[in-house]
Write a protein that holds these residues in place. Structure first.
Motif, PDB file in Angstrom:
ATOM      1  N   ASP A   1     -16.513 -29.069  33.518  1.00 39.94           N
ATOM      2  CA  ASP A   1     -16.046 -27.759  32.785  1.00 39.94           C
ATOM      3  C   ASP A   1     -17.241 -26.897  32.790  1.00 39.94           C
ATOM      4  OD1 ASP A   1     -18.467 -28.356  31.066  1.00 39.94           O
ATOM      5  OD2 ASP A   1     -16.735 -29.383  29.411  1.00 39.94           O
ATOM      6  N   SER A   2     -16.961 -25.599  32.464  1.00 36.75           N
ATOM      7  CA  SER A   2     -18.063 -24.524  32.520  1.00 36.75           C
ATOM      8  C   SER A   2     -19.329 -24.628  31.933  1.00 36.75           C
ATOM      9  CB  SER A   2     -17.392 -23.453  31.940  1.00 36.75           C
ATOM     10  OG  SER A   2     -17.105 -23.519  30.364  1.00 36.75           O
ATOM     11  N   ASN A   3     -19.459 -25.837  30.934  1.00 36.91           N
ATOM     12  CA  ASN A   3     -20.732 -26.146  30.516  1.00 36.91           C
ATOM     13  C   ASN A   3     -21.382 -27.430  31.250  1.00 36.91           C
ATOM     14  OD1 ASN A   3     -20.571 -24.617  28.246  1.00 36.91           O
ATOM     15  ND2 ASN A   3     -19.275 -25.926  27.180  1.00 36.91           N
ATOM     16  N   GLY A   4     -20.706 -27.825  32.152  1.00 35.69           N
ATOM     17  CA  GLY A   4     -21.366 -28.641  33.352  1.00 35.69           C
ATOM     18  C   GLY A   4     -21.045 -30.084  32.966  1.00 35.69           C
ATOM     19  N   LYS A   5     -20.157 -30.454  31.864  1.00 36.65           N
ATOM     20  CA  LYS A   5     -20.054 -31.657  31.454  1.00 36.65           C
ATOM     21  C   LYS A   5     -18.617 -32.398  32.426  1.00 36.65           C
ATOM     22  CE  LYS A   5     -18.605 -34.181  27.481  1.00 36.65           C
ATOM     23  NZ  LYS A   5     -18.129 -34.196  25.852  1.00 36.65           N
ATOM     24  N   GLU A   6     -18.934 -33.442  32.588  1.00 35.53           N
ATOM     25  CA  GLU A   6     -17.788 -34.287  33.331  1.00 35.53           C
ATOM     26  C   GLU A   6     -16.986 -34.636  32.387  1.00 35.53           C
ATOM     27  OE1 GLU A   6     -19.683 -37.362  35.722  1.00 35.53           O
ATOM     28  OE2 GLU A   6     -20.645 -36.006  36.914  1.00 35.53           O
ATOM     29  N   HIS A   7     -15.505 -34.517  33.186  1.00 36.18           N
ATOM     30  CA  HIS A   7     -14.477 -35.093  32.240  1.00 36.18           C
ATOM     31  C   HIS A   7     -13.597 -36.156  33.318  1.00 36.18           C
ATOM     32  CE1 HIS A   7     -14.986 -32.567  28.794  1.00 36.18           C
ATOM     33  NE2 HIS A   7     -15.256 -31.565  29.760  1.00 36.18           N
ATOM     34  N   ILE A   8     -13.572 -37.358  32.907  1.00 35.35           N
ATOM     35  CA  ILE A   8     -13.190 -38.384  33.886  1.00 35.35           C
ATOM     36  C   ILE A   8     -11.537 -38.313  33.663  1.00 35.35           C
ATOM     37  CG2 ILE A   8     -12.742 -40.717  34.582  1.00 35.35           C
ATOM     38  CD1 ILE A   8     -15.858 -40.849  34.080  1.00 35.35           C
ATOM     39  N   TYR A   9     -10.901 -38.130  34.789  1.00 34.33           N
ATOM     40  CA  TYR A   9      -9.340 -38.068  34.744  1.00 34.33           C
ATOM     41  C   TYR A   9      -8.694 -39.574  34.845  1.00 34.33           C
ATOM     42  CZ  TYR A   9      -4.610 -36.968  36.286  1.00 34.33           C
ATOM     43  OH  TYR A   9      -3.264 -37.042  36.767  1.00 34.33           O
TER      44      TYR A   9
END
Length: 178
Positions: A49-57
């Protein structure tokens, strides 16, 4: 009974490849959109995301197919990163190769795999919308029973949409119940 791996292996224009743990097979914003069949190892797809946080799909272990379906189907840039969580052996194929490979008999097998994936993703989305975190973790264990010992807890928490601390509490609660 023939399976998707046998189908893919039977065509000379589709080759198995190996990648080391940590290798990024697909970058977001890439124009190359392969589908990836996992023969060995674990892959994950995710966004940042725009904050550099990963979100696993999703995770993909042996027998799974992973890729950015929307990008492939509509010839768009990819949204997903796909990387190796372990040393992996995979088969990369694009839409044109798949259409060449699939006969009517093979289409049934591929459609079954695709339907299974869509069904699991639908259930996951519905659970993310309203199920308690403990139920989401139980579903994760149902789909990926081998992953808790092979994948870091922070990645599992990301997949579940919870913090690592919440996941730790859930795991402790489950252990106490046993």
């Amino acid at each position: 009974m023939i399976n998707i791996e046998d189908i893919l292996n039977s065509h000379s224009n589709v080759k198995a490849r190996t990648f080391k743990k940590g290798h990024i097979i697909q970058q977001a914003e890439s124009s190359a959109t392969p589908s990836i069949y996992v023969k060995k190892g674990i892959l994950r797809s995710y966004i940042i995301d725009s904050n550099g946080k990963e979100h696993i799909y999703m995770f993909a272990s042996k027998g799974y197919i992973i890729g950015d379906i929307e990008a492939m189907e509509y010839h768009q840039s990819t949204q997903l990163y796909i990387d190796c969580l372990e040393d992996c052996e995979v088969i990369l194929f694009d839409k044109e190769q798949l259409l060449t490979i699939l006969s009517k008999e093979h289409t049934v097998i591929f459609n079954q795999l695709l339907s299974r994936r869509i069904g699991r993703l639908q259930r996951r989305v519905l659970m993310l919308m309203g199920a308690p975190a403990i139920d989401r973790y139980a579903y994760f264990l149902e789909i990926y029973p081998e992953l808790p010992i092979r994948v870091p807890q922070k990645m599992i928490a990301s997949y579940l949409g919870i913090s690592p601390q919440t996941l730790s509490s859930i795991r402790s609660e489950i252990a106490r119940r046993k």
